[in-house]
Design a protein around this motif. Structure first.
Motif, PDB file in Angstrom:
ATOM      1  N   ALA A   1       3.422   0.344   4.023  1.00 39.59           N
ATOM      2  CA  ALA A   1       4.602   0.170   3.163  1.00 39.59           C
ATOM      3  C   ALA A   1       5.371  -1.088   3.533  1.00 39.59           C
ATOM      4  O   ALA A   1       5.777  -1.864   2.656  1.00 39.59           O
ATOM      5  N   VAL A   2       5.568  -1.311   4.836  1.00 40.59           N
ATOM      6  CA  VAL A   2       6.305  -2.491   5.278  1.00 40.59           C
ATOM      7  C   VAL A   2       5.533  -3.762   4.929  1.00 40.59           C
ATOM      8  O   VAL A   2       6.110  -4.752   4.452  1.00 40.59           O
ATOM      9  N   GLU A   3       4.238  -3.753   5.136  1.00 38.12           N
ATOM     10  CA  GLU A   3       3.426  -4.924   4.793  1.00 38.12           C
ATOM     11  C   GLU A   3       3.515  -5.228   3.299  1.00 38.12           C
ATOM     12  O   GLU A   3       3.632  -6.391   2.891  1.00 38.12           O
ATOM     13  N   ALA A   4       3.484  -4.188   2.481  1.00 33.80           N
ATOM     14  CA  ALA A   4       3.565  -4.378   1.033  1.00 33.80           C
ATOM     15  C   ALA A   4       4.927  -4.928   0.619  1.00 33.80           C
ATOM     16  O   ALA A   4       5.015  -5.814  -0.249  1.00 33.80           O
ATOM     17  N   LEU A   5       5.996  -4.426   1.223  1.00 29.31           N
ATOM     18  CA  LEU A   5       7.331  -4.923   0.900  1.00 29.31           C
ATOM     19  C   LEU A   5       7.460  -6.412   1.176  1.00 29.31           C
ATOM     20  O   LEU A   5       7.955  -7.174   0.335  1.00 29.31           O
TER      21      LEU A   5
ATOM     22  N   ALA B   1       5.822 -10.113  -9.630  1.00 33.68           N
ATOM     23  CA  ALA B   1       5.476 -10.390  -8.237  1.00 33.68           C
ATOM     24  C   ALA B   1       4.550  -9.319  -7.687  1.00 33.68           C
ATOM     25  O   ALA B   1       3.636  -9.618  -6.893  1.00 33.68           O
ATOM     26  N   LYS B   2       4.749  -8.066  -8.075  1.00 33.68           N
ATOM     27  CA  LYS B   2       3.853  -6.998  -7.644  1.00 33.68           C
ATOM     28  C   LYS B   2       2.425  -7.255  -8.123  1.00 33.68           C
ATOM     29  O   LYS B   2       1.460  -7.108  -7.358  1.00 33.68           O
ATOM     30  N   GLU B   3       2.287  -7.648  -9.386  1.00 37.35           N
ATOM     31  CA  GLU B   3       0.954  -7.926  -9.924  1.00 37.35           C
ATOM     32  C   GLU B   3       0.293  -9.082  -9.177  1.00 37.35           C
ATOM     33  O   GLU B   3      -0.897  -9.025  -8.830  1.00 37.35           O
TER      34      GLU B   3
ATOM     35  N   LEU C   1      -0.524  -7.980  -5.537  1.00 39.18           N
ATOM     36  CA  LEU C   1      -1.632  -7.033  -5.507  1.00 39.18           C
ATOM     37  C   LEU C   1      -2.960  -7.733  -5.734  1.00 39.18           C
ATOM     38  O   LEU C   1      -3.961  -7.444  -5.062  1.00 39.18           O
ATOM     39  N   ALA C   2      -2.973  -8.687  -6.658  1.00 38.34           N
ATOM     40  CA  ALA C   2      -4.207  -9.432  -6.924  1.00 38.34           C
ATOM     41  C   ALA C   2      -4.602 -10.285  -5.725  1.00 38.34           C
ATOM     42  O   ALA C   2      -5.795 -10.449  -5.435  1.00 38.34           O
ATOM     43  N   LYS C   3      -3.613 -10.814  -5.014  1.00 43.54           N
ATOM     44  CA  LYS C   3      -3.895 -11.710  -3.888  1.00 43.54           C
ATOM     45  C   LYS C   3      -4.190 -10.958  -2.605  1.00 43.54           C
ATOM     46  O   LYS C   3      -5.120 -11.306  -1.855  1.00 43.54           O
ATOM     47  N   LYS C   4      -3.401  -9.917  -2.324  1.00 50.25           N
ATOM     48  CA  LYS C   4      -3.503  -9.220  -1.048  1.00 50.25           C
ATOM     49  C   LYS C   4      -4.359  -7.958  -1.110  1.00 50.25           C
ATOM     50  O   LYS C   4      -4.902  -7.527  -0.085  1.00 50.25           O
ATOM     51  N   GLY C   5      -4.411  -7.332  -2.292  1.00 52.93           N
ATOM     52  CA  GLY C   5      -5.196  -6.117  -2.424  1.00 52.93           C
ATOM     53  C   GLY C   5      -4.647  -4.936  -1.644  1.00 52.93           C
ATOM     54  O   GLY C   5      -5.410  -4.057  -1.222  1.00 52.93           O
ATOM     55  N   LEU C   6      -3.333  -4.881  -1.451  1.00 52.80           N
ATOM     56  CA  LEU C   6      -2.718  -3.791  -0.701  1.00 52.80           C
ATOM     57  C   LEU C   6      -2.307  -2.679  -1.668  1.00 52.80           C
ATOM     58  O   LEU C   6      -1.397  -2.862  -2.486  1.00 52.80           O
ATOM     59  N   PRO C   7      -2.936  -1.501  -1.596  1.00 49.55           N
ATOM     60  CA  PRO C   7      -2.607  -0.437  -2.551  1.00 49.55           C
ATOM     61  C   PRO C   7      -1.143  -0.026  -2.547  1.00 49.55           C
ATOM     62  O   PRO C   7      -0.604   0.380  -3.580  1.00 49.55           O
ATOM     63  N   ALA C   8      -0.467  -0.129  -1.395  1.00 45.67           N
ATOM     64  CA  ALA C   8       0.935   0.293  -1.314  1.00 45.67           C
ATOM     65  C   ALA C   8       1.853  -0.556  -2.185  1.00 45.67           C
ATOM     66  O   ALA C   8       2.969  -0.135  -2.503  1.00 45.67           O
ATOM     67  N   ILE C   9       1.403  -1.740  -2.588  1.00 44.15           N
ATOM     68  CA  ILE C   9       2.217  -2.578  -3.472  1.00 44.15           C
ATOM     69  C   ILE C   9       2.533  -1.842  -4.765  1.00 44.15           C
ATOM     70  O   ILE C   9       3.623  -1.979  -5.331  1.00 44.15           O
ATOM     71  N   ALA C  10       1.594  -1.044  -5.240  1.00 42.85           N
ATOM     72  CA  ALA C  10       1.805  -0.314  -6.493  1.00 42.85           C
ATOM     73  C   ALA C  10       2.948   0.692  -6.379  1.00 42.85           C
ATOM     74  O   ALA C  10       3.534   1.091  -7.392  1.00 42.85           O
TER      75      ALA C  10
END
Length: 207
Positions: free
Chosen positions: A49-53, A117-119, A122-131
């Motif tokens: 979660a922190v990484e995604a934020l 920014a989420k999109e 997510l496309a760049k990092k591939g972190l599911p928690a971004i969603a």
């Protein structure tokens, strides 16, 4: 003009000097947020979660640089903490903690920009928690607040003093969630030197 920095603009909320509980009026703020549960020291969900934020926050910052929007300093990590049993915070029973991790965003960062920014992130990092990141508006208003210097696990007696002494002595009761602002990076700071803002929204107990 220097970049917008929430720590500078809201010094009363991000740069307190008092180490004993005092009242402060916290204005409304906008955040990106993600919820979870469990021990922040061991929970993989917390780390993700922190990484995604941070991924979304820095995407917003660098997108603004390209589009000509005002620059800003990414704010510190913040957290709202709660549980069905308040004593788990003073006893440090971290597996029972629920949390909402936050990073403030300037007022000109709209919900549409956050979604974009989420999109991108997510496309760049591939972190599911971004969603799972969402928009959050928080207006805490009158709050008891102090600067805690030292290890996170030393917060127990400080919180006990709030619950058992300060609130009753000042005719107050709690209204919102326990809030922490992490001014230090625990990866680079000795535990004894960690600086954390502890905050609890309150109101008069006679209402």
């Amino acid at each position: 003009m220097p970049p917008y920095d929430v720590k500078r603009e809201l010094r009363q909320c991000y740069a307190p000097r008092n180490t004993g509980w005092e009242l402060v009026d916290v204005p409304a703020q906008q955040f990106i947020a993600v919820d979870g549960r469990g021990d922040p020291n061991t929970s993989e969900a917390y780390a993700r979660a922190v990484e995604a934020l941070y991924s979304v926050a820095y995407t917003l910052k660098f997108t603004g640089r390209r589009t000509g929007d005002p620059d800003f300093v990414v704010g510190p990590l913040e957290g709202l903490w709660w549980s069905d049993r308040m004593e788990v915070f003073t006893s440090r029973d971290k597996d029972a903690w629920q949390w909402r991790m936050l990073i403030s965003r300037p007022d000109w960062i709209t919900e549409a920009l956050v979604d974009e920014a989420k999109e991108t992130a997510l496309a760049k990092k591939g972190l599911p928690a971004i969603a799972d990141i969402r928009h959050e508006t928080l207006h805490e208003g009158p709050s008891a607040q102090l600067l805690h210097v030292g290890p996170y696990d030393d917060e127990g007696p400080v919180l006990a003093a709030l619950h058992d002494e300060y609130l009753a002595a000042n005719g107050l009761r709690m209204t919102g969630l326990h809030h922490e602002v992490y001014l230090s990076d625990p990866r680079r700071t000795e535990p004894a030197r960690l600086r954390t803002v502890l905050r609890q929204p309150v109101r008069s107990a006679v209402r």
